[in-house]
Each structure stands twice: as structure tokens, then as C-alpha cells.
Design a protein around this motif. Structure first.
Motif, PDB file in Angstrom:
ATOM      1  N   GLU A 157      69.417   3.299 -47.154  1.00  0.00           N
ATOM      2  CA  GLU A 157      70.683   3.760 -46.570  1.00  0.00           C
ATOM      3  C   GLU A 157      71.752   2.666 -46.559  1.00  0.00           C
ATOM      4  OE1 GLU A 157      70.115   5.399 -42.704  1.00  0.00           O
ATOM      5  OE2 GLU A 157      68.791   7.017 -43.380  1.00  0.00           O
ATOM      6  N   LEU A 158      71.391   1.465 -47.005  1.00  0.00           N
ATOM      7  CA  LEU A 158      72.307   0.335 -46.927  1.00  0.00           C
ATOM      8  C   LEU A 158      72.976   0.054 -48.265  1.00  0.00           C
ATOM      9  CD1 LEU A 158      70.126  -2.119 -44.801  1.00  0.00           C
ATOM     10  CD2 LEU A 158      72.035  -0.712 -44.009  1.00  0.00           C
ATOM     11  N   GLU A 159      74.167  -0.503 -48.175  1.00  0.00           N
ATOM     12  CA  GLU A 159      74.913  -0.939 -49.349  1.00  0.00           C
ATOM     13  C   GLU A 159      75.493  -2.318 -49.058  1.00  0.00           C
ATOM     14  OE1 GLU A 159      77.982   1.894 -49.895  1.00  0.00           O
ATOM     15  OE2 GLU A 159      76.624   3.592 -50.290  1.00  0.00           O
ATOM     16  N   THR A 160      75.976  -2.952 -50.100  1.00  0.00           N
ATOM     17  CA  THR A 160      76.682  -4.220 -49.875  1.00  0.00           C
ATOM     18  C   THR A 160      78.130  -4.080 -50.294  1.00  0.00           C
ATOM     19  OG1 THR A 160      76.031  -5.073 -52.042  1.00  0.00           O
ATOM     20  CG2 THR A 160      74.650  -5.681 -50.156  1.00  0.00           C
ATOM     21  N   GLU A 161      78.967  -4.741 -49.529  1.00  0.00           N
ATOM     22  CA  GLU A 161      80.353  -4.974 -49.883  1.00  0.00           C
ATOM     23  C   GLU A 161      80.521  -6.483 -49.894  1.00  0.00           C
ATOM     24  OE1 GLU A 161      82.797  -2.919 -47.116  1.00  0.00           O
ATOM     25  OE2 GLU A 161      82.119  -0.916 -47.748  1.00  0.00           O
ATOM     26  N   PRO A 162      81.625  -7.001 -50.366  1.00  0.00           N
ATOM     27  CA  PRO A 162      81.720  -8.458 -50.429  1.00  0.00           C
ATOM     28  C   PRO A 162      81.352  -9.137 -49.118  1.00  0.00           C
ATOM     29  CG  PRO A 162      83.524  -7.511 -51.630  1.00  0.00           C
ATOM     30  CD  PRO A 162      82.796  -6.359 -50.963  1.00  0.00           C
TER      31      PRO A 162
END
Length: 739
Positions: A157-162
Motif C-alpha cells: 500500500e506504500l509508495e515513494t515520493e522524493p
């Protein structure tokens, strides 16, 4: 390819964890970022509670320090390589700090360059890119797993942004610094594969024209620290008087006057010269000039006269019965040429050239027992360790190399002679560091020059003018025989650096390349673009000679010979449009050349004029189209092409080393002619990357087409006068016009 992380189970607090990628180590440490050393944006090797095979360090404040395994010598690699890690890690580039790798080939050796730490051959991006992108992706997966534990949610369910991990369903997020401080390390650790790499349409940094090189600000404001800037407590200075002829040794030394110079502390006899140690650079220089040395007279280099040898090399190339070592064989070129309707047989030659780096050779060394520490602008930390260990009688693992910024390398600073100087003198005053700085005269006279070489090219054409066979004979000494004897021996006496670039992607039915080594004792070395710089000179000029023989346009002929090479055709068509190839110029001529060296495709058009009375060539403008595959930093690619073109113009027109009976005749910039700012051409560059292509090298890709483009422009301007000998001195140009 799957790269497996070794599982561990301990908290990701301010401690570190170590993971393994493809047999190499990645350490992600959470703590205070390292201090600055080499300028506003350069840092020394990361320190902390982790093994020294670290790649990425994340501090509690979120600062990400990324190791740069290659050496910065103006080619921008300390931006390019860390940028690959930052891209896959999804780091905020403004919160990244670059750390120069320590001397540790087991961890930081280039997978594409014999596994050693050596920056050269335009191999850094090509060799490291896969490893570093996977490193970034692997670290990102670890951060995602750590965040999942902190947020108590499934990792999917997680994502990365800068610089942060986000949980879209709840709107929560965690900065990388928070994860570094509080997360628990998952067991087992997640694995990264090529499937985890970002698709190109999601790249934030790769291909961006907004990312600036990190080394430039400190070079502009003067805070950048090069090897020559190193200052240490109680440091002494050293100089070495070398024999005027290579491989001679001192037989008698009268140092009475030299010892009387105030500040001189030691005079040190060496196997190859005389060392002087003192409290100031000026004192060592004065003492060096006062030494009276009788040199041996047994070196076979005393028989080395470059012009005479070049004539001999040309004769060897023409002696077709004298077989060389096969470098490439496709079909029976000799038989095809024997049955050809027309045979073009020509010789192309190149003189020795020096590196003439802005920063002369220098190194600082400290010897303490069997331990050695070195501060140097070296391209080869691994070689530096080995040679220093040999001088002291210790092992390479006891030699620490602190690699500084390099004020120009071009292959010269892959050598170790200046390292040996510093270590030898530091050994004589054990416990005190010694810095050796070569004078410009030493730098020129005792360089490891680009090989003297002659090339004999024979091309057979059928009745319609089509190529039926191409035979290329390269006559020169070997670089690898001296620098990498096992590689040279394993290749059966073939030096693929000396012959590099002779294998082309033009479509010809039969193609043969031979290497005929000439061993005359003078140590030669790697130089900007090395073999490609002269093999493409011959090839691209011969292509124009074929076009003239057939009565066809040189651009059209190249496109015909590259009918199955879309990337090559694209750069040629692009540069022809840029230069308005078909537009006539009053008193000026255009010349075309193309190269596919170092994994990149580069085409150039040069616009020149000629003073027929003096023989002086003026290069007014050069257009360049470059396809590096993936253009990691397009602005930087443009800058590197300008570097290569400027250097290529200078070496084609001016640069020349003459050796007479073993003694180098040139000594400084008053006798070794380099291009001046007023002589530099206007340059226009188009970067035309091919998505999905491999990462190509750009450090040297801009030089090879420049010289032949100039020569071909002169030929078109003069109705067929061919320049076949680098450099195109005014005397040689006038002789060609008169002939």
C-alpha cells in the motif's frame, strides 16, 4: 538478474545495516552525515558504525550521502553516478551529499573494468550503471519495508515520493530521516531485481536538463581542493631530478651546492634519479637545478628518434608480407582486394602527444612503519596501492589512498610514477608527509605519451565503386605490454587499446585489422580517446577518399554504408541538417566524420578556411550530433562534446612531441603548442538520445571525429589535397598543397 540481500534482524536506529548486492556491499547508515572535504558539495569517505563497503548513508535529518566510486577529473562523474542511485532511491537531490569512495577495489571496483578502481576508457557509467541503479532500488525497498512496520500497513500500500514514503489510503507519510531513526529492519530483507527499476517515463533526474554538476560551484568559487592543494601538519616538499633519457640511472651525484640551499633537509638517491626534500617548493627547485649528476648511457631509448621511427613504421605497414596479430577478421579481405577493380592504398600517421594537464603531476605521501597514506589526484586508486606497497615493502591493504579532485587526467594520472616519487621520498623521512609537485618541464619531458603510430589502409572497390574488402594495418608500440602484461599476454600480443576504434559498423563484405607491435623501449600510455583518436582519423578520411573516387557525396556514402544502423544514420542526418551541408560557403569548406566508439554515436561537421601561403588552418565552427544511448545529463553531454572538440582541434592542428636520440625536445607551453582560446571554434551540439538503448560513454566520444572532419574539410576546400599526418602543421599543409 536477481540480486539477493542477506537478511539481518536489528533495529534501524542510528546504527547501520549492511546488505549485499551482486557480491558487493551496500551499507545504509543512519547517523550524522560526513563532513565536507573537497569543496562545497564533496565529502570524504563516510564514517560510522558499519563496514567500509558503504554505498548509501541516510542521516537522522534525512541527508542522504551517496558514494561515488569513480574519480572526478572534470568529466562530471561525481554527479552522474550518484544521480543513478538517487533516481532509483527516489531521493530529493537537494538533500543528497556525494562522498568519494575510499580505496577498496573489492567493494568499489568497476564491474566493467577488470573489477579495479580505475577511472578511464569512458567506462564509468557503462560499468557501474546497472549496479548503482539496483543499489538505489534495493535501498528504496528496504525503506518501504521499514515504513510498513512503523505505519503498521502492508508494504504494497506504500509508495515513494522524493525523500519520503507515503501511504495514499490514509494520507500519512514518513521522511527518509524518520525511517532511518526509528524503523525496524525487516527479516528477511526484500530483494531487488531489474523489475524494480523505474521505467524511463518515471525518471525525475535521468534525462533532466535542470540537474547541475556538483563539482562546478566549488571550482568557480575557488574552494575546490585538488591534489596540489593538499596541506598537512609538518609537511615537507619534494622534487625529483630525472635522467634526460628514460631508463638511465645516476652513476655519480655531486650534491654539495644543492645541500647548501637554505631549507633543504635531504638528498635522496633513487634508482631512476635524485630526490630532494626541503621545507619549501622553491628550495627544492633551486637545489634540483644545482645538482651535478653523471648519468648512465646504457638505455636502449637512446636509439629512439621519433621521426626516423615513424618512417620505419610506415614501411612496416606497407610490407604486406609481414604478418601482424589479428585484431579483427571478417571474410577474406586480402583476396577480395586482390580481385578488386580499384585499390585505394594510403598511409596515415600520428606523432606523439603529451597530456599537458592543467594540474601537473603531484602527490603527497606519509609512511609510518609498514603503513602508507597517500593524498593524490589519481585515476587509479588500486594501482596506487600496489605501487606504493612495492616501494615500502608492504601489502596493498596497508596503503590508504585519499583521492582528490583531479585537474585534468586524460589517462596520464592513471600512471604511478608521480606516486612512486612521493612515497619514495616519504619513506626517507618516515613519520612526516612529503608533497611532490612536478614542474611543467618535468611534466612534458617525462610524460607517458600517446603512441607514435602509422596505419596502412587498403580498400578494394568493384567496377561500380562498391567496397569489396578493407584491410587496416596498425603499427605502434603497446600500452598494455607495460601497464597490464597479463592482459597483453592473454590476448596473444594484441593491444586492443592501441587498435581501439579500428573495428567499425560500416557494412563491408570483408574486413581485416592487424596489429604490428614495434617495441623500441619508450614508455607510452593512455591519452584522451587513445587508439580511437587516430584509427578514426584514418577510417573517416579513407571513407571520404572512397566517396571522391566514386564521385558521390561523403554524407550519402556514409548513410549507404550504415543502412542497417539507425542510430548512426540519425546522428549523421542530424548534423548534416545543422550545418546546412549542401549550402556552399565562400572561401570555406565543410568536412564530415563519424564515430561509434565508447558505446555512443557521434557525427561532426567542421567548417574551415585555409591560408594557402602560410599553410595555417582555421576551424571556424564545428557542429556535433551525439547519441549516448540514455542521456543521463543532457547539459553535461553537451559540455563534454565541447571539451572533446576543443581538445580534438588542438591535437589535430598543433600538438606534437619530438624525441631525438631518447631526449624529448619540448618542455613547456612555449615549445609544446596547445590550442589557445582565440583559436577555439564555435561549437553547436545536439544531443539525440535513443530511448531504451544502453548507457554509452561520453567522456571521450567527442574527440575522434574532430580531426578527420577538419582534414576532410580541407580536402573539399582544396579540390582533393589530403592531410594524412597528425598534427596538420603549417609546414605539412604547405607540403601537401605543393604536392
Amino acid at each position: 538478474m536477481t540480486h539477493i540481500l542477506q537478511p539481518q534482524s536489528r533495529a534501524l536506529s542510528r546504527r547501520s545495516f549492511l546488505v549485499t548486492v551482486g557480491g558487493l556491499g551496500i551499507a545504509v547508515a543512519f547517523g550524522k552525515p560526513p563532513g565536507l572535504a573537497y569543496g562545497a558539495d564533496m565529502a570524504p569517505s563516510a564514517q560510522g558504525d558499519f563496514r567500509p563497503n558503504a554505498w548509501v548513508t541516510i542521516a537522522a535529518d534525512g541527508t542522504v550521502s551517496i558514494i561515488s566510486p569513480a574519480v572526478e577529473m572534470g568529466q562530471g562523474i561525481t554527479t552522474t553516478l550518484p544521480l543513478l542511485v538517487a533516481e532509483e532511491l527516489d531521493a530529493d537531490w537537494n538533500r543528497v551529499r556525494v562522498v568519494q569512495a575510499p580505496s577498496d577495489a573489492e567493494t568499489y571496483g568497476n564491474p566493467g573494468f577488470y573489477g579495479i578502481q580505475l577511472t578511464g576508457g569512458s567506462e564509468s557509467t557503462r560499468g557501474y550503471n546497472a549496479l548503482l541503479r539496483l543499489t538505489g532500488a534495493q535501498t528504496r525497498l528496504v525503506l518501504l519495508a521499514g515504513a510498513a512496520g512503523m505505519l503498521n500497513v502492508p508494504v504494497k500500500e506504500l509508495e515513494t515520493e522524493p525523500h519520503k514514503v507515503v501511504h495514499p489510503p490514509s494520507g500519512r507519510s514518513l521522511d527518509y530521516g524518520e525511517i532511518a531513526t526509528k524503523a525496524l529492519l525487516p527479516d528477511p530483507l526484500p530483494q531487488a531485481t531489474e523489475a524494480d527499476l523505474k521505467p524511463s517515463d518515471r525518471w525525475r533526474y535521468i534525462g533532466s536538463r535542470t540537474v547541475q554538476r556538483i563539482d562546478v560551484p566549488s571550482k568557480v568559487n575557488g574552494t575546490a581542493a585538488f591534489g596540489i592543494d593538499v596541506q598537512l601538519p609538518e609537511m615537507l616538499f619534494g622534487a625529483v631530478l630525472r635522467a634526460p633519457v628514460q631508463d638511465e640511472r645516476p652513476e655519480t651525484i655531486d650534491d654539495a651546492e644543492a645541500r647548501d640551499v637554505p631549507g633543504i633537509t635531504h638528498i635522496v638517491p633513487l634508482p631512476y634519479g635524485v630526490g630532494i626534500i626541503g621545507e619549501t617548493v622553491e628550495a627544492t627547485r633551486r637545489a634540483k637545478d644545482l645538482l651535478k649528476v653523471t648519468w648512465s648511457t646504457t638505455s636502449r631509448v637512446r636509439n629512439y628518434t621519433s621521426q626516423r621511427l615513424l618512417d620505419e613504421y610506415r614501411a612496416v605497414g606497407r610490407a604486406l608480407g609481414q604478418q601482424g596479430v589479428p585484431a579483427h577478421t571478417n571474410g577474406d579481405a586480402e583476396a577480395a582486394i586482390a580481385g578488386a577493380a580499384t585499390v585505394i592504398a594510403v598511409d596515415y600517421m600520428s606523432d606523439h602527444v603529451a597530456h599537458a594537464t592543467m594540474e601537473p603531476m603531484n602527490a603527497t605521501a606519509l609512511v609510518t612503519g609498514d603503513r602508507v597514506e597517500i593524498w593524490a589526484p589519481t585515476q587509479g586508486p588500486t594501482g596506487t596501492q600496489g605501487f606504493a606497497a612495492e616501494v615500502v615493502g608492504t601489502t596493498p591493504d596497508k596503503v590508504k589512498v585519499n583521492t582528490t579532485l583531479i585537474g585534468g587526467g586524460f589517462g596520464r594520472k592513471a600512471e604511478a610514477d608521480f606516486i612512486v616519487d612521493a612515497v619514495s621520498l616519504a619513506k626517507a623521512v618516515e613519520g612526516r608527509p612529503v608533497k611532490v609537485i612536478w614542474s611543467r618541464e618535468d611534466d612534458v619531458r617525462h610524460d607517458k605519451f600517446r603512441p607514435l603510430e602509422a596505419q596502412h589502409v587498403r580498400v578494394g572497390l568493384d567496377a561500380e565503386g562498391n567496397i569489396v574488402g578493407w584491410r587496416h594495418r596498425i603499427v605502434a608500440d603497446s600500452i598494455f605490454a607495460r601497464t597490464l602484461p597479463p592482459v597483453f599476454a592473454e590476448a596473444g600480443g594484441h593491444d586492443d587499446v592501441v587498435t581501439e576504434g579500428a573495428k567499425f559498423n560500416y557494412t563491408v563484405p570483408a574486413h581485416q585489422i592487424e596489429y604490428l607491435r614495434q617495441d623500441n623501449g619508450l614508455a607510452i600510455g593512455f591519452w584522451f580517446a587513445v587508439g580511437v583518436g587516430y584509427t578514426r582519423f584514418a577510417i573517416e578520411c579513407v571513407v571520404d577518399e572512397i566517396a571522391a573516387a566514386r564521385g558521390v557525396d561523403p554524407v550519402a556514402l556514409r548513410l549507404e554504408l550504415l543502412k542497417d544502423q539507425p542510430r548512426a544514420r540519425r546522428v549523421i542526418e542530424t548534423v548534416a541538417r545543422m550545418a546546412e551541408w549542401d549550402r556552399a560557403r565562400d572561401g570555406r569548406g565543410l568536412g564530415m566524420a563519424y564515430s561509434d566508439a565508447f558505446g555512443s554515436h557521434c557525427a561532426q561537421v567542421a567548417e574551415v578556411s585555409l591560408n594557402r601561403e602560410t599553410g595555417a588552418i582555421r576551424v571556424h565552427k564545428v557542429w556535433c550530433a551525439i547519441d549516448p544511448g540514455v542521456a543521463i545529463q543532457p547539459l553535461h553531454v553537451e559540455a563534454m562534446m565541447m571539451t572533446g572538440i576543443t581538445n580534438g582541434t588542438g591535437h589535430a592542428l598543433f600538438e606534437q612531441i619530438n624525441v631525438i636520440e631518447g631526449e624529448v625536445q619540448e618542455s613547456n607551453f612555449d615549445t609544446y603548442r596547445v590550442i589557445r582560446m582565440s583559436e577555439a571554434p564555435e561549437i553547436e551540439v545536439a544531443v539525440v538520445p535513443t530511448p531504451g538503448s544502453p548507457f554509452g560513454g561520453i567522456g571521450q566520444a567527442g574527440l575522434p571525429p574532430t580531426g578527420p572532419a577538419i582534414a576532410n574539410a580541407v580536402a573539399r576546400l582544396t579540390g582533393g589535397v589530403r592531410l594524412r599526418h597528425y598534427p596538420f602543421t603549417q609546414e605539412r599543409v604547405k607540403a601537401a598543397l605543393e604536392a
